[in-house]
Design a protein around this motif. Structure first.
Motif: not given
Length: 305
Positions: A77-87
């Protein structure tokens, strides 16, 4: 219809009968502390639907297996949040319409509740949760810092958020879970969770590992760490843990989550040896520590018996 209670029951159990009854009080105290630290209220969990005719997702499927493991879901979940910030458009919606900094645990609870309901609930429960998210999405719209309009119900954004989440969940499960999935089971996982994205408004969702890989390659040129992304990154790295023990656990979760990110995403976010944060993520060192933490958390949140 056969049912069982979730949360402790839905988390993959680790056989620890050797601990015995003497450990039960300590386990109870630790379980309450862990739940408070990650925003889980001490309330009666929702039931799990086991009847294939009533369950939204297959009761014996790969999706339930992946989503049942709380430690790897936290890391993913934390990794997903970090990845989502890039959009930049997705990040604009979060930055301008979300209370993630003021009420981070509330946001975590709502996200966990949605994933839990659509994974373990009945068709009626899952459809109600999806309808609620769609109502919220209709209100989330505006102009991003780069001048482009955004809307949370944009089918392309729904696909991106979905892929960022499920790819991160699965990668975390593969790296830190008790038993990795086979390639066929990984494809089964993506096949089973795709309908959730479609129900949320996506026009398309990947149904295999190859399709996820191809999608991320296609969208990668559109992803970058703008000012809003860097602010969210910094906030996620700081976290909301209070005491030294909580901070130590959170730091390990974040390090493990960074290790789940694709290398290009770590580079964009400056989470590499050459990045501005000068954060060196030694996956070889972090992985065994994170696996140990995952095993401990499974023991803590699994009721004895």
């Amino acid at each position: 219809m056969e049912r069982a209670t979730a949360l402790g029951g839905s988390v993959a159990a680790v056989p620890l009968r050797l601990v015995g009854g003497l450990a039960a009080p300590a386990r109870g105290d630790m379980a309450r502390n862990v739940r408070r630290a990650i925003g889980i209220r001490d309330e009666q969990p929702a039931p799990i639907a086991f009847d294939p005719d009533e369950a939204y997702l297959p009761p014996d499927g790969a999706a339930r297996r992946v989503h049942a493991d709380l430690p790897t879901m936290l890391i993913g979940g934390v990794s997903a949040l970090l990845l989502q910030t890039l959009h930049p458009l997705a990040m604009a919606g979060v930055a301008e319409h979300s209370s993630y900094q003021e009420d981070p645990l509330g946001r975590l609870r709502r996200t966990a509740s949605f994933v839990g309901t659509t994974t373990f609930g009945t068709v009626a429960q899952a459809e109600a949760a999806i309808a609620q998210v769609r109502r919220v999405h209709r209100r989330v719209k505006g102009i991003a810092p780069d001048g482009r309009p955004y809307s949370a119900d944009d089918p392309e954004l729904v696909t991106f958020i979905h892929v960022a989440e499920v790819a991160s969940f699965l990668t975390s499960a593969q790296r830190y879970g008790s038993r990795p999935l086979t390639p066929a089971e990984c494809d089964e996982y993506y096949e089973q969770v795709a309908p959730v994205a479609l129900a949320l408004g996506a026009n398309w969702a990947p149904r295999s590992g190859a399709e996820v890989e191809s999608y991320l390659l296609r969208i990668r040129p559109d992803l970058y760490a703008g000012p809003q992304a860097r602010a969210a990154r910094d906030w996620l790295l700081r976290g909301v843990a209070r005491g030294p023990g909580e901070r130590a656990v959170y730091s390990l979760v974040v390090a493990a989550a960074v290790g789940v990110l694709p290398g290009w995403a770590r580079g964009q976010l400056g989470l590499s040896v050459a990045g501005p944060l000068d954060l060196v993520v030694d996956i070889a060192a972090v992985t065994p520590l994170a696996r140990g933490l995952a095993t401990a958390l499974r023991w803590v949140v699994t009721p004895p018996g």
